[in-house]
Design a protein around this motif. Structure first.
Motif, PDB file in Angstrom:
ATOM      1  N   GLY A  57       0.817  -1.217   0.000  1.00 19.22           N
ATOM      2  CA  GLY A  57       0.000   0.000   0.000  1.00 19.22           C
ATOM      3  C   GLY A  57       0.845   1.258   0.000  1.00 19.22           C
ATOM      4  N   ASP A  60       2.274   1.772  -3.474  1.00 23.29           N
ATOM      5  CA  ASP A  60       1.184   2.261  -4.328  1.00 23.29           C
ATOM      6  C   ASP A  60       0.931   3.744  -4.064  1.00 23.29           C
ATOM      7  N   ALA A  61       0.974   4.114  -2.781  1.00 19.72           N
ATOM      8  CA  ALA A  61       0.754   5.515  -2.414  1.00 19.72           C
ATOM      9  C   ALA A  61       1.855   6.409  -2.964  1.00 19.72           C
ATOM     10  N   LYS A  64       1.362   6.964  -6.726  1.00 24.88           N
ATOM     11  CA  LYS A  64       0.177   7.701  -7.174  1.00 24.88           C
ATOM     12  C   LYS A  64       0.046   9.099  -6.551  1.00 24.88           C
ATOM     13  N   TYR A  76      -2.669  10.781   2.901  1.00 18.19           N
ATOM     14  CA  TYR A  76      -2.953   9.953   1.736  1.00 18.19           C
ATOM     15  C   TYR A  76      -2.474   8.522   1.943  1.00 18.19           C
ATOM     16  N   ALA A  77      -1.251   8.373   2.447  1.00 11.89           N
ATOM     17  CA  ALA A  77      -0.670   7.047   2.635  1.00 11.89           C
ATOM     18  C   ALA A  77      -1.463   6.229   3.643  1.00 11.89           C
ATOM     19  N   ARG A  80      -4.253   4.577   1.813  1.00 11.52           N
ATOM     20  CA  ARG A  80      -3.770   3.533   0.909  1.00 11.52           C
ATOM     21  C   ARG A  80      -3.254   2.310   1.665  1.00 11.52           C
ATOM     22  N   ALA A  84      -4.961  -1.352   1.546  1.00 13.39           N
ATOM     23  CA  ALA A  84      -4.228  -2.511   1.032  1.00 13.39           C
ATOM     24  C   ALA A  84      -4.289  -3.680   2.014  1.00 13.39           C
ATOM     25  N   GLU A 157     -14.707   1.483   4.206  1.00 15.29           N
ATOM     26  CA  GLU A 157     -13.952   1.407   2.949  1.00 15.29           C
ATOM     27  C   GLU A 157     -14.895   1.438   1.748  1.00 15.29           C
ATOM     28  N   ASP A 163     -11.349   8.097  -4.473  1.00 16.57           N
ATOM     29  CA  ASP A 163     -10.003   8.397  -3.984  1.00 16.57           C
ATOM     30  C   ASP A 163      -9.999   9.738  -3.267  1.00 16.57           C
ATOM     31  N   SER A 166      -6.018  11.658  -3.281  1.00 11.30           N
ATOM     32  CA  SER A 166      -5.235  12.015  -4.458  1.00 11.30           C
ATOM     33  C   SER A 166      -5.986  12.935  -5.395  1.00 11.30           C
TER      34      SER A 166
END
Length: 244
Positions: A57, A60-61, A64, A76-77, A80, A84, A157, A163, A166
């Motif tokens: 995750g 991915d963060a 993106k 943000y992280a 994510r 994940a 979730e 999103d 982001s």
């Protein structure tokens, strides 16, 4: 090299060294989130597995995230990384069907009592509603506590399936409305809980304490904290269901 310089090197010059440095910089955040979820899932999964899912995750963060937007990467992280880990746990499907059914019974009983009494009713009343002794109900709560946490996490979730972090500028008005309504309902529901349930939720979600730490503060057993938490979660989930 400063954090800001690392982001520039990674995003604008595709520096692998900068990306690796950012992973090292934020891996502690993954450990914190994985550790908290490990406690929530009552050790039904290995901590190292949760950590691995969280690292996925985090990567991915990093890939993106738009470092030019006015939002903290940690915010943000967090979304994510948690997402994940929860996605992987869903795929594992390690919670027995019988446990899901037991929690569903509790949730339905709580919903019926809420219509009669609001949020203020006792364990004895829930036990009566289920046709159980208080001892049998306490045992049922203990068995369902893990799924109650998973169930609420999944509901949140699913509710926020756009999103959030982001695309702050690009969120559609209807999505922003759902997000704001969900936060408002959760806040209002927690404030309307009986004092001990409200205290447990505040200490668990806002102060981020463990069951053991909460038990010491409230001078009750860890199992009792778990039971109170399960009841409160069922009320929150019902409130979220009403939003849709």
């Amino acid at each position: 090299m400063t954090n800001e310089e690392l982001w520039v090197q990674y995003k604008e010059y595709n520096s692998k060294e900068a990306k690796d440095a950012l992973i090292i910089e934020y891996v502690e955040l993954v450990k914190i989130i994985a550790g908290r979820l490990y406690t929530s899932y009552n050790a039904h999964v290995e901590f190292d597995d949760l950590l691995s899912y969280g690292i996925i995750g985090l990567i991915d963060a990093l890939e993106k995230f738009d470092h030019k937007k006015n939002i903290k990467f940690e915010t943000y992280a967090n979304i994510r990384i948690r997402g994940a880990i929860i996605d992987q746990i869903r795929h594992m499907d390690w919670i027995p069907r019988s446990t899901r059914q037991k929690y569903k019974r509790i949730e339905e009983a709580v919903a019926r009592l809420q219509k009669k009494f609001g949020n203020d009713f006792t364990d004895e009343q829930i036990a009566d509603e289920l046709g159980l002794t208080l001892e049998a109900f306490s045992k049922l709560l203990g068995e369902a506590t893990t799924y109650s946490v998973v169930s609420l996490e999944e509901k949140i979730e699913d509710s926020l399936n756009f999103d959030i972090a982001s695309n702050v500028v690009d969120i559609q008005p209807e999505d922003r409305f759902v997000e704001n309504e969900m936060k408002k309902i959760l806040s209002q529901t927690i404030e309307q809980l009986p004092e001990k349930e409200m205290r447990v939720m505040q200490l668990y979600y806002y102060s981020e304490l463990t069951y053991k730490e909460i038990a010491e503060i409230l001078e009750i057993s860890e199992s009792r904290v778990s039971q109170i938490h399960t009841k409160a979660i069922s009320k929150l989930k019902i409130a979220l269901n009403d939003l849709y």
